[in-house]
Design an enzyme around this catalytic site. Structure first.
Site, PDB file in Angstrom:
ATOM      1  N   GLU A  91       0.867  -1.175   0.000  1.00  0.00           N
ATOM      2  CA  GLU A  91       0.000   0.000   0.000  1.00  0.00           C
ATOM      3  C   GLU A  91       0.898   1.218   0.000  1.00  0.00           C
ATOM      4  O   GLU A  91       1.676   1.437   0.942  1.00  0.00           O
ATOM      5  CB  GLU A  91      -0.943   0.037   1.194  1.00  0.00           C
ATOM      6  CG  GLU A  91      -1.915   1.207   1.069  1.00  0.00           C
ATOM      7  CD  GLU A  91      -2.858   1.353   2.234  1.00  0.00           C
ATOM      8  OE1 GLU A  91      -2.727   2.362   2.956  1.00  0.00           O
ATOM      9  OE2 GLU A  91      -3.710   0.473   2.426  1.00  0.00           O
TER      10      GLU A  91
ATOM     11  N   CYS B  49      -2.374   8.071   4.106  1.00  0.00           N
ATOM     12  CA  CYS B  49      -2.272   7.735   2.683  1.00  0.00           C
ATOM     13  C   CYS B  49      -3.581   7.950   1.945  1.00  0.00           C
ATOM     14  O   CYS B  49      -3.578   8.245   0.748  1.00  0.00           O
ATOM     15  CB  CYS B  49      -1.795   6.293   2.519  1.00  0.00           C
ATOM     16  SG  CYS B  49      -2.839   5.070   3.339  1.00  0.00           S
TER      17      CYS B  49
END
Length: 550
Positions: free
Chosen positions: A285, A319
């Site tokens: 990720e 994020c």
């Protein structure tokens, strides 16, 4: 009256339910964190003290006042190799244990985490500087992950019967077997959620784990490792290493059977390349430059409030946080007013309580990067609608939540990930233009659409290249839905956490086929027998085709 939780003892020196929150002691070490406790947590670092004596310990700085947090032993590559070997030795017995037994331990951890949450909230704030409510969000997410996978792991990993080559004679099933030793490299911005949320499904799938503690936030991970031991996790099964990422992270990638990495796209590429050379899998990720679209029919007050949450939660160090907002020109001015008002209402603070909405940035590097993006944009013509300045009067790394307008493509803040409390506002003339702009760039992690017409918003979502699209929510609705996968497209990564894939990725699929009566093939050698076998098999294939058998 006592409960099952009451019977679980607390660590020595701490009250059963943990300490009360620290009362507005800016930057100070939480008073309950003694040198003895730190030494005990550091005992979970897998390290040969005799051979690693020359390795400098890791000492992070507390963001609230830049005072040292605690020295944590650093590992060398041979320590990583030893940790992986120790995990590998502990794994077989764990893999042979029942899924129910593994779930019991994870649920015991769940209960302890909720009871002792004030301890870890203090540690998260001490190491990251985030607001306490944002630290609590990590606790809530990890508790949800623990409960979900403890209850659903058996279902996700259950053997699956499939049709064999010869119906009635061939019995085939797919089973899932653990990868072996999983290496997890997690970042500083969510030390509990990202540090532990991937460990739990990996363990429940029957693996051993070696985690690399981030240099900024090692105590949060080590506290959690200590809590997991108290919950009953067998010794050696979850190892922790610490030290510089370039050295320790590389050694870990080169030794384990699967890598789970969360971090920058640049480092993710390196991890993927090293894993690929060894033909081991990787889940990544990575970065994002996440868009939010406000349609002409949106509830503007709700959209502004949701945008503020999506952009400034965790001080923008997330994020999936929103960095660019595309607003239909019909409502742009009204939305801008609502957005600025909601942003200016946020309270900044450096305290171990729930008084502040926004906390500190975590490092001097983050502060410099955020300020550089804003300053460059302003120098090239962008306007600051609110914010745009550091707040050393609150703490050395504080920066005001910032909304920019007039951002253009030659500005770094337009396309590069800022990873801080900065938001750029753009006007668009149509939904199609908004979708096109949302899809610009190589990232594809998260997106958001605000509209009263959720059916049309759903059609727009299908056109956006992102692993998650939230409708009438900024980011949390998708990320908090543990049964749904979470991950990115393009430069935002590979694989998914959460949901079925979040645990199945830690396994290999093995096919077991049992043939009844006779083995497949001609019953005896010789051309006549082979021709007869081929003719009959062709007839069978034609029959199955006519019967529409899949």
């Amino acid at each position: 009256m006592t409960t099952e939780q009451d019977e679980i003892p607390a660590p020595d020196g701490l009250p059963p339910d943990g300490p009360a929150p620290v009362s507005a002691l800016t930057g100070a070490r939480p008073p309950w964190v003694t040198d003895e406790l730190i030494a005990r947590w550091c005992g979970w670092v897998s390290r040969d003290a005799a051979e690693s004596g020359s390795t400098e310990p890791v000492t992070a700085l507390a963001p609230f006042d830049l005072s040292p947090v605690a020295a944590v032993p650093a590992c060398a590559p041979h320590d990583v190799e030893a940790a992986v070997a120790g995990a590998r030795a502990a794994r077989p017995r764990w893999a042979e244990s029942s899924p129910g037994r593994r779930a019991e331990i994870v649920l015991a951890f769940h209960d302890l985490l909720l009871r002792r949450q004030d301890q870890v909230l203090d540690l998260i704030q001490w190491e990251t500087g985030k607001a306490r409510y944002h630290a609590w969000m990590e606790v809530a997410q990890v508790a949800a992950i623990a409960r979900h996978y403890a209850r659903r792991a058996r279902h996700y990993l259950a053997p699956r019967r499939v049709r064999g080559m010869v119906p009635g004679l061939t019995k085939v099933s797919e089973v899932r077997v653990p990868k072996g030793v999983v290496g997890i490299v997690s970042p500083w911005n969510y030390p509990l959620y990202l540090g532990v949320g991937d460990v739990l499904p990996a363990l429940l799938a029957g693996n051993a784990v070696v985690s690399k503690a981030d240099e900024q936030t090692p105590l949060t991970l080590l506290w959690t490792r200590d809590l997991m031991a108290e919950a009953g996790l067998p010794a050696g099964l979850w190892q922790v290493v610490a030290g510089p990422g370039a050295e320790v992270g590389t050694a870990l990638t080169d030794a384990v059977d699967f890598v789970c990495f969360t971090g920058s796209t640049a480092t993710g590429r390196t991890v993927a390349e090293r894993a690929a050379r060894r033909l081991v899998g990787a889940s990544l990720e990575l970065g994002g430059k996440n868009p939010l679209i406000v349609r002409a029919d949106a509830d503007l007050a709700a959209a502004a409030a949701g945008t503020v949450t999506a952009a400034f939660t965790n001080t923008g160090q997330m994020c999936i946080h929103v960095e660019r907002v595309y607003v239909h020109e019909q409502v742009h001015d009204a939305f801008r007013t609502e957005l600025v008002r909601a942003t200016q209402a946020l309270r900044l603070g450096a305290a171990y309580d729930y008084a502040a909405d926004i906390g500190s940035l975590t490092s001097t590097a983050r502060l410099a990067a955020v300020a550089a993006h804003v300053d460059e944009a302003v120098a090239k013509g962008a306007s600051v609608l609110t914010g745009g300045r550091a707040r050393p009067d609150i703490g050395p790394l504080f920066y005001e939540p910032t909304v920019l307008e007039g951002v253009t493509h030659e500005m770094a803040v337009c396309g590069q990930e800022t990873f801080g409390p900065v938001l750029s506002l753009y006007a668009v003339g149509s939904d199609s233009e908004a979708v096109g702009l949302a899809n610009q760039g190589n990232y594809g992690l998260s997106a958001s659409i605000w509209s009263k017409d959720t059916r049309e918003a759903g059609r727009m979502a299908a056109r956006i290249r992102a692993g998650s699209v939230n409708i009438n929510d900024g980011a949390a609705a998708a990320a908090g839905s543990i049964e749904a996968g979470m991950g990115g497209m393009g430069d935002s990564g590979l694989g998914r956490r959460h949901g079925a894939e979040g645990i199945r990725k830690y396994t290999e699929t093995q096919t077991i086929a049992t043939q009844r009566l006779l083995p497949l093939g001609p019953p005896k050698p010789g051309p006549d027998a082979v021709r007869t076998f081929v003719r009959r098999t062709n007839g069978q294939l034609a029959l199955l085709r006519r019967l529409r058998v899949r």
